[in-house]
Design a protein around this motif. Structure first.
Motif, mmCIF file in Angstrom:
data_model
loop_
_atom_site.group_PDB
_atom_site.id
_atom_site.type_symbol
_atom_site.label_atom_id
_atom_site.label_comp_id
_atom_site.label_asym_id
_atom_site.label_seq_id
_atom_site.Cartn_x
_atom_site.Cartn_y
_atom_site.Cartn_z
ATOM 1 N N SER A 12 72.197 36.649 -10.794
ATOM 2 C CA SER A 12 73.552 36.092 -10.814
ATOM 3 C C SER A 12 73.489 34.638 -10.366
ATOM 4 N N TYR A 13 74.637 34.005 -10.455
ATOM 5 C CA TYR A 13 74.766 32.657 -9.919
ATOM 6 C C TYR A 13 75.371 32.795 -8.524
ATOM 7 N N ALA A 14 74.831 32.062 -7.577
ATOM 8 C CA ALA A 14 75.298 32.158 -6.197
ATOM 9 C C ALA A 14 76.776 31.788 -6.123
ATOM 10 N N LYS A 15 77.557 32.659 -5.516
ATOM 11 C CA LYS A 15 79.005 32.416 -5.394
ATOM 12 C C LYS A 15 79.312 31.393 -4.316
ATOM 13 N N THR A 16 78.451 31.329 -3.308
ATOM 14 C CA THR A 16 78.589 30.354 -2.215
ATOM 15 C C THR A 16 77.205 29.776 -1.936
ATOM 16 N N SER A 17 77.103 28.920 -0.957
ATOM 17 C CA SER A 17 75.792 28.377 -0.553
ATOM 18 C C SER A 17 75.239 29.094 0.668
ATOM 19 N N ARG A 18 75.737 30.299 0.946
ATOM 20 C CA ARG A 18 75.290 31.029 2.135
ATOM 21 C C ARG A 18 74.046 31.869 1.910
ATOM 22 N N SER A 19 73.662 32.117 0.658
ATOM 23 C CA SER A 19 72.470 32.923 0.380
ATOM 24 C C SER A 19 71.219 32.172 0.801
ATOM 25 N N THR A 20 70.251 32.927 1.298
ATOM 26 C CA THR A 20 68.965 32.363 1.686
ATOM 27 C C THR A 20 67.865 33.110 0.949
ATOM 28 N N CYS A 21 66.909 32.379 0.422
ATOM 29 C CA CYS A 21 65.772 32.974 -0.262
ATOM 30 C C CYS A 21 64.905 33.703 0.763
ATOM 31 N N LYS A 22 64.601 34.958 0.479
ATOM 32 C CA LYS A 22 63.832 35.788 1.409
ATOM 33 C C LYS A 22 62.384 35.306 1.529
ATOM 34 N N CYS A 24 61.018 31.808 0.761
ATOM 35 C CA CYS A 24 60.838 30.452 1.301
ATOM 36 C C CYS A 24 61.808 30.132 2.433
ATOM 37 N N MET A 25 62.799 31.009 2.633
ATOM 38 C CA MET A 25 63.800 30.875 3.699
ATOM 39 C C MET A 25 64.682 29.633 3.549
ATOM 40 N N LYS A 26 64.731 29.062 2.352
ATOM 41 C CA LYS A 26 65.617 27.931 2.089
ATOM 42 C C LYS A 26 66.891 28.448 1.425
ATOM 43 N N GLY A 27 67.961 27.704 1.570
ATOM 44 C CA GLY A 27 69.239 28.099 1.007
ATOM 45 C C GLY A 27 69.239 28.081 -0.511
ATOM 46 N N ILE A 28 70.079 28.930 -1.062
ATOM 47 C CA ILE A 28 70.305 28.943 -2.504
ATOM 48 C C ILE A 28 71.703 28.364 -2.702
ATOM 49 N N LYS A 29 71.762 27.238 -3.360
ATOM 50 C CA LYS A 29 73.028 26.504 -3.487
ATOM 51 C C LYS A 29 74.005 27.210 -4.420
ATOM 52 N N GLN A 30 75.277 26.980 -4.145
ATOM 53 C CA GLN A 30 76.343 27.563 -4.943
ATOM 54 C C GLN A 30 76.151 27.208 -6.415
ATOM 55 N N GLY A 31 76.286 28.206 -7.275
ATOM 56 C CA GLY A 31 76.163 27.999 -8.708
ATOM 57 C C GLY A 31 74.744 28.086 -9.231
ATOM 58 N N LYS A 32 73.747 28.154 -8.348
ATOM 59 C CA LYS A 32 72.350 28.221 -8.783
ATOM 60 C C LYS A 32 71.946 29.668 -9.049
ATOM 61 N N LEU A 33 70.983 29.824 -9.920
ATOM 62 C CA LEU A 33 70.470 31.139 -10.278
ATOM 63 C C LEU A 33 69.787 31.776 -9.074
ATOM 64 N N ARG A 34 70.099 33.049 -8.826
ATOM 65 C CA ARG A 34 69.440 33.790 -7.742
ATOM 66 C C ARG A 34 69.129 35.195 -8.234
ATOM 67 N N LEU A 35 68.015 35.719 -7.768
ATOM 68 C CA LEU A 35 67.596 37.056 -8.137
ATOM 69 C C LEU A 35 67.744 37.946 -6.918
ATOM 70 N N GLY A 36 68.294 39.131 -7.115
ATOM 71 C CA GLY A 36 68.515 40.053 -6.014
ATOM 72 C C GLY A 36 67.637 41.281 -6.150
ATOM 73 N N ARG A 37 67.068 41.697 -5.032
ATOM 74 C CA ARG A 37 66.249 42.913 -5.001
ATOM 75 C C ARG A 37 66.879 43.859 -3.992
ATOM 76 N N ASN A 38 67.176 45.070 -4.419
ATOM 77 C CA ASN A 38 67.822 46.053 -3.550
ATOM 78 C C ASN A 38 66.904 46.430 -2.398
ATOM 79 N N TYR A 39 67.484 46.534 -1.215
ATOM 80 C CA TYR A 39 66.705 47.015 -0.080
ATOM 81 C C TYR A 39 67.267 48.303 0.499
ATOM 82 N N SER A 40 68.284 48.848 -0.127
ATOM 83 C CA SER A 40 68.817 50.130 0.312
ATOM 84 C C SER A 40 68.952 51.045 -0.898
ATOM 85 N N ARG A 41 68.831 52.324 -0.661
ATOM 86 C CA ARG A 41 68.871 53.288 -1.761
ATOM 87 C C ARG A 41 70.216 53.323 -2.481
ATOM 88 N N ASP A 42 71.282 53.024 -1.759
ATOM 89 C CA ASP A 42 72.599 53.070 -2.395
ATOM 90 C C ASP A 42 72.979 51.736 -3.049
#
Length: 143
Positions: A12-22, A24-42
């Motif tokens: 998805s595209y980041a909705k805000t700039s609060r996401s952090t890359c797991k 490199c630990m750098k922020g993912i800026k609003q509107g930039k492409l980000r990939l999500g990996r589930n860490y919970s079964r649900d």
């Protein structure tokens, strides 16, 4: 009854700039492409990554099938993910060596022999705590 396939990862595209890359630990800026990996079964929580930091690209399926939300991406971003997926498949099929970590996983234990122990002249080594210096000068110690 037909079961719905749930993609293991999302994009998805980041909705805000609060996401952090797991990775490199750098922020993912609003509107930039980000990939999500589930860490919970649900599927209630995800770790987010920059596309170049993500190390879980599929080797046996397409990016479209692997990433939930792929169809909503802009064409240039679809191409980026397809290329990363293609490269992951090529590396796994050619048996390309994986990058080794420079950090050793085996524990290193250093011991000091009595010959190089800077405290060896203190106390009686046959006594408990004999390796520690006596709080009293030598002529007061009973031993």
């Amino acid at each position: 009854e037909e079961q719905k396939y749930v993609a293991p990862c999302s994009v998805s595209y980041a909705k805000t700039s609060r996401s952090t890359c797991k990775k490199c630990m750098k922020g993912i800026k609003q509107g930039k492409l980000r990939l999500g990996r589930n860490y919970s079964r649900d599927h209630s929580g995800q770790y987010y990554y920059h596309p170049q930091c993500f190390k879980y690209y599929p080797t046996n399926t397409s990016a479209e099938d692997f990433f939930f939300g792929f169809e909503e991406l802009q064409e240039p971003d679809k191409t980026i993910l397809e290329n990363y997926t293609k490269n992951a498949s090529q590396n796994s099929s050619t048996g390309a060596p994986k990058k080794k970590s420079s950090v050793s996983t085996s524990p290193v234990v250093k011991t000091m022999s009595s010959s190089n122990n800077s405290m060896s002249g203190f106390g009686n080594s046959n006594q408990p705590y004999g390796h520690l210096p006596s709080p009293l000068p030598e002529f007061y110690s009973s031993g």
